[in-house]
Design a protein around this motif. Sequence first.
Motif, PDB file in Angstrom:
ATOM      1  N   VAL C 161       8.392 -10.775  -1.600  1.00 36.61           N
ATOM      2  CA  VAL C 161       8.525 -12.133  -1.078  1.00 36.61           C
ATOM      3  C   VAL C 161       7.345 -12.479  -0.172  1.00 36.61           C
ATOM      4  CG1 VAL C 161       9.962 -13.648   0.323  1.00 36.61           C
ATOM      5  CG2 VAL C 161      11.025 -12.113  -1.304  1.00 36.61           C
ATOM      6  N   TRP C 162       6.883 -11.481   0.597  1.00 38.20           N
ATOM      7  CA  TRP C 162       5.677 -11.731   1.415  1.00 38.20           C
ATOM      8  C   TRP C 162       4.521 -12.141   0.513  1.00 38.20           C
ATOM      9  CZ3 TRP C 162       5.607  -6.362   4.289  1.00 38.20           C
ATOM     10  CH2 TRP C 162       6.818  -6.178   4.970  1.00 38.20           C
ATOM     11  N   ASP C 163       4.459 -11.470  -0.636  1.00 37.92           N
ATOM     12  CA  ASP C 163       3.378 -11.747  -1.570  1.00 37.92           C
ATOM     13  C   ASP C 163       3.373 -13.203  -2.018  1.00 37.92           C
ATOM     14  OD1 ASP C 163       1.279 -10.330  -2.411  1.00 37.92           O
ATOM     15  OD2 ASP C 163       2.235  -9.417  -4.145  1.00 37.92           O
ATOM     16  N   VAL C 237      -3.984 -11.109   2.962  1.00 41.14           N
ATOM     17  CA  VAL C 237      -3.507 -11.210   1.579  1.00 41.14           C
ATOM     18  C   VAL C 237      -3.565  -9.845   0.901  1.00 41.14           C
ATOM     19  CG1 VAL C 237      -3.975 -12.181  -0.684  1.00 41.14           C
ATOM     20  CG2 VAL C 237      -4.051 -13.625   1.315  1.00 41.14           C
ATOM     21  N   HIS C 238      -4.703  -9.183   1.023  1.00 39.84           N
ATOM     22  CA  HIS C 238      -4.754  -7.901   0.337  1.00 39.84           C
ATOM     23  C   HIS C 238      -3.932  -6.848   1.065  1.00 39.84           C
ATOM     24  CE1 HIS C 238      -6.445  -7.098  -3.495  1.00 39.84           C
ATOM     25  NE2 HIS C 238      -6.576  -5.841  -3.184  1.00 39.84           N
ATOM     26  N   SER C 239      -3.744  -7.040   2.372  1.00 39.61           N
ATOM     27  CA  SER C 239      -2.847  -6.131   3.086  1.00 39.61           C
ATOM     28  C   SER C 239      -1.432  -6.282   2.546  1.00 39.61           C
ATOM     29  CB  SER C 239      -2.873  -6.432   4.579  1.00 39.61           C
ATOM     30  OG  SER C 239      -4.164  -6.263   5.091  1.00 39.61           O
ATOM     31  N   VAL C 240      -1.017  -7.530   2.323  1.00 38.93           N
ATOM     32  CA  VAL C 240       0.323  -7.749   1.787  1.00 38.93           C
ATOM     33  C   VAL C 240       0.414  -7.160   0.377  1.00 38.93           C
ATOM     34  CG1 VAL C 240       1.914  -9.526   0.984  1.00 38.93           C
ATOM     35  CG2 VAL C 240       0.898  -9.709   3.241  1.00 38.93           C
ATOM     36  N   VAL C 241      -0.649  -7.319  -0.403  1.00 43.51           N
ATOM     37  CA  VAL C 241      -0.649  -6.693  -1.727  1.00 43.51           C
ATOM     38  C   VAL C 241      -0.474  -5.184  -1.586  1.00 43.51           C
ATOM     39  CG1 VAL C 241      -2.081  -6.201  -3.735  1.00 43.51           C
ATOM     40  CG2 VAL C 241      -1.994  -8.509  -2.835  1.00 43.51           C
ATOM     41  N   PHE C 258      -3.293   2.189   3.577  1.00 49.99           N
ATOM     42  CA  PHE C 258      -3.462   1.279   2.448  1.00 49.99           C
ATOM     43  C   PHE C 258      -4.035  -0.093   2.814  1.00 49.99           C
ATOM     44  CE2 PHE C 258      -1.310   2.221  -1.849  1.00 49.99           C
ATOM     45  CZ  PHE C 258      -1.934   3.441  -1.914  1.00 49.99           C
ATOM     46  N   PRO C 259      -3.536  -0.775   3.855  1.00 49.03           N
ATOM     47  CA  PRO C 259      -4.059  -2.135   4.074  1.00 49.03           C
ATOM     48  C   PRO C 259      -5.577  -2.210   4.229  1.00 49.03           C
ATOM     49  CG  PRO C 259      -2.046  -1.835   5.297  1.00 49.03           C
ATOM     50  CD  PRO C 259      -2.387  -0.499   4.733  1.00 49.03           C
ATOM     51  N   PRO C 260      -6.198  -1.495   5.195  1.00 51.82           N
ATOM     52  CA  PRO C 260      -7.652  -1.665   5.289  1.00 51.82           C
ATOM     53  C   PRO C 260      -8.383  -1.124   4.070  1.00 51.82           C
ATOM     54  CG  PRO C 260      -6.886   0.006   6.842  1.00 51.82           C
ATOM     55  CD  PRO C 260      -5.673  -0.640   6.275  1.00 51.82           C
ATOM     56  N   TYR C 261      -7.808  -0.106   3.459  1.00 48.77           N
ATOM     57  CA  TYR C 261      -8.477   0.487   2.307  1.00 48.77           C
ATOM     58  C   TYR C 261      -8.398  -0.456   1.093  1.00 48.77           C
ATOM     59  CZ  TYR C 261      -7.336   3.565  -1.777  1.00 48.77           C
ATOM     60  OH  TYR C 261      -7.152   4.116  -2.998  1.00 48.77           O
ATOM     61  N   PHE C 262      -7.292  -1.139   0.952  1.00 47.08           N
ATOM     62  CA  PHE C 262      -7.200  -2.133  -0.117  1.00 47.08           C
ATOM     63  C   PHE C 262      -8.128  -3.312   0.145  1.00 47.08           C
ATOM     64  CE2 PHE C 262      -3.543  -2.070  -3.271  1.00 47.08           C
ATOM     65  CZ  PHE C 262      -3.499  -0.688  -3.324  1.00 47.08           C
ATOM     66  N   VAL C 263      -8.204  -3.738   1.401  1.00 42.57           N
ATOM     67  CA  VAL C 263      -9.071  -4.877   1.729  1.00 42.57           C
ATOM     68  C   VAL C 263     -10.516  -4.517   1.415  1.00 42.57           C
ATOM     69  CG1 VAL C 263      -9.942  -6.310   3.599  1.00 42.57           C
ATOM     70  CG2 VAL C 263      -7.504  -5.826   3.438  1.00 42.57           C
ATOM     71  N   ALA C 264     -10.935  -3.311   1.811  1.00 46.80           N
ATOM     72  CA  ALA C 264     -12.307  -2.899   1.519  1.00 46.80           C
ATOM     73  C   ALA C 264     -12.532  -2.850   0.013  1.00 46.80           C
ATOM     74  CB  ALA C 264     -12.590  -1.538   2.152  1.00 46.80           C
TER      75      ALA C 264
END
Lengths: 179, 407, 456
Positions: C161-163, C237-241, C258-264
């Motif tokens: 739902v956040w997504d 956005v990518h953190s939520v992903v 995961f959040p910063p690593y996904f954003v990068a």
Amino acid sequence: MSRAPRVYGLMAEFRSPQELVDATEKAHAAGYRRMDAYAPFPIEAAWEALGHHKSRVPLLVLIGGIIGALAGYGLQYWVAAVAYPLNIGGRPYNSWPAFIPVTFEMTVLVAGAFAVLGMLALNGLPMPHHPVFNVERFALASRDRYFLCIEARDRKFDPVVTRNFLKSLGPTEISEVES
Amino acid sequence: MTTREQAGRSAADYAPPAALEAIRRGALLTGGVGAAAAILGFVLDPAQFYRSYLIAFVFWLSIALGCFALSTLHHLSSGAWGLMIRRILEAATRTLPFLALFFVPVIPGMRVLYHWARPEDVAADPHLQHQALYLNVPFFIGRTALYFAIWIGFALVLDRMSRRQDRQAGGEVRGAPRDPRLTRRMQMVAAPGLILYCLTATFASIDWLMSINPHFHSSMYGVAFVGGQAVSALAFTILVTLWLSRRPPMDVAFRPTHFHDYGKLLFTFVVLWAYFAASQLIISYQGNLPMEVGYYRTRTHGGWGTLSLLIIAGHFALPFFLLLGRDLKRHVGGLSVVAALLLVMRWCDLYWQAAPIFSPDGPALHWLDAATMIAIGGLWIGLFAGQLARRPLLPVGDPALPEALNA
Amino acid sequence: MTDPHATPERPALISPGYTSGTVTDKISEVVLKKTPRWWYAGFAVAFLLVMMLLYAIAYLFAKGVGIWGVNIPVGWGWDITNFVWWIGIGHAGTLISAILLLLRQHWRNSINRFAEAMTLFAVGCAGLYPLLHLGRPWVFYWLFPYPSTMGVWPQFRSPLVWDVFAVSTYATISFLFWFVGLIPDLATLRDRTKNPAARIIYGMLAMGWRGSARHWHNYDSAYLMLAGLATPLVVSVHSVVSFDFASGVLPGWHSTVFPPYFVAGAIYSGFAMVLTLAIPLRALFGLQDFITARHLQNMAKVMLATGLIVAYGYMIEFFLAWYGDDPYEVYMVANRALGPYAFQFWALIACNILAPQFLWIKRARSSPAFLFVIAIIVNIGMWLERFVIIVTSLHRDFLPSSWGMYHGTIWDVATFVGTLGLFAALMFLFIRFLPMISIFEMRTMLPEAKVEEEPK
């Protein structure tokens, strides 16, 4: 109807942003207030030369952000704790860590909408037609020319005196703007 | 004085103020008194001494190490912001060899601090036996030695290059033509320096702090540690610029635009730190695994819960709203108040990470917490002031300096 | 502020000799002159692919998600891989337009417009996948909180739902940012086109923009505010992903980094896509004077830096899997490296970690052809990364009796290639009808735009 002036104002055309800023400063010093400077890109000095400083957009954005944050958290709290309470893995109904992301998104959404709509409202847009467009050469204001337009509504405006004043600023051309 | 006149000045015009010597003496004296108190505390309660000492050590090391990270970032991004504070950063990095000595008292305290350093605990816990390949006394000490060797090595190489740049310029801001290769070479050192810093700081945080909590592990831990160091280092740097900007010669060099940049940077670091901390919390909360939730459960109940709220307010909410506007960021006095608050909060955050294992029911503040902070802090600030006094306060040899002064 | 682009070490961002007038003419002429032949050819190919996408979607609606390879235990396959891949690509556009604006990196001015367009189209492509994946896409509006007759509400503790909120906010703000950036240039086109119909359309879209000092002043302020909002938004956005994965307790998904690593990773793949698009475009339209070698080098450096952050993510995840001593985590690592998807895993390591190391070499960074190849490799690597994260974690989890294998079907491929076509088609329309470089921001970078501030 009040007697609307048939002339919107007088417009002087310049070749460089420096000339435009200098001319605007002089016009402001000469007591003209109802005027505007037109340029193909933002010139902060021109806005200051017109005697203004701060924009109200940041305040609107702040208000939008606060509304969005409250609405975002409020919605989640109301849904999760009041309207449709569900036990999800034993977490409390008000699971605040889980409500951070949506609260944040709503903050940005409403603040962003306030930024754009606020900018348009403060600029009086959309306004498909405006008297300055009646001047043919004004099309160059979106290319490489700079214009200073003193409006007829100005207290000090006088068709002859103002034209002479503009002439003294060294423009390449002066045109009358029909209303 | 206008900045154009400034550009024609020489290194002698940026000589450090004589008042720095008074700071150095005062700090060393205070540190000496603190050290005496800490030694007394060690005699009375060695276990408490080690607990307090570790946090104080990591707190002050974070500042110096964060300054190293900022200086590599400055070399790589080549912005005006870094030039104005480069000498402060460099002075802090030159204290790293001394900080390595400050680590020594942790070694006899390992048995007190870490479960994995106690053979009887390890014998009772298969999890610790598995980790013993990594978490054992010799390897722990060896790793720490390696971390310091890397940090000191890179810091000193960069520092020497910076000094050479000054000499090449003959001490003039617009002096002899510069060798642009030196700037490039500094970048070539800074890039691997920053990469190795990120890796070593991550593992240092795992070794020194995360492993205090047996069974807890979080892959965000090192990232959050690095983020916290950035806050520490920048907040400290801002306080130093406050002091410098109040007296000649730097009173004319620092301008509101510079502080505006530091304010924005501090804002960014605060938000990043909050982002790391919040992400770790959200993921742990969502996953609801005992290993992670246990960590947070201790810290959200009783006195620790109060401290958590204090950290959320003081480390994020308050600085966030204070730094949001433009005016405070341009005013060094106001900016320094936020910086000082953040330094206090950095200690609270480290305490929040490391101390609950020793008093799960709530914070148990001890006078040794203050004594060790004053001991290391006083001595360190004394060393820092001594280092800062050894060079001109601006990198006069950097080709980009005139531009930075005008920024 | 001083001129940031005139030192001998750093060449200018616009080749010398341009004036406000010639910059305007050069960029707007791409839109206003006759359509080049290759455009028709390119658009035709893209359009065919869009038809294929529509066919694949129609067939999906008729048959259901069973035509894809997804099944228990692997319920997320190519679809979610593509979703994450596309949305990651979008992030570079926002990064270039917003973060680099805040950092006063003027080199962005010639690439931000098409990077923003890229964001918008990529988010559109990304948004398709979760919707199609719903099974009953026609009731997608159930995702939103509204007082329905069923009396149910979304479950706000779910990252899915956040997504919904994150992606729809992102699409909205990206559109606003792009459109606000376009307004002054639409006015330029309105004033310069000779086609009366085009004049009316551009005129309506420009909303009466006059370029007055008041306009510019509020505009600048709003644009900066949007940039300030978009910057944390893109991170969120990518953190939520990443929360979509990390909220689960699946080995290989539940990791706090995961959040910063996904954003990068998102920025990494996004910059790769910007290079993939910019290198051919500048050659085709002769825009080398505006998108210069320095732009390509800077983007290469960003790719190198974010690639290293991604490598950090892999490293720390593997180390902590061992450190945590969880048998499922340890098995997940072994299964990724040695299991049935080992090829995809090692290919992703080669693409994402080894290939960009060439960018340390200055000569590699200065060759557009070489950069183009690296960018393509990174695009592939980042797709594989998402595939490996999703599929290897799902196909063998806690219960060995429920293990299975996953393979995409022809319909997965058709949908993916179809969205590539959709993206390309939208890109073709964009470069044909709108200025792909922000004209007014280019004008501000010219020497003639300088105004001496008078001492107060």
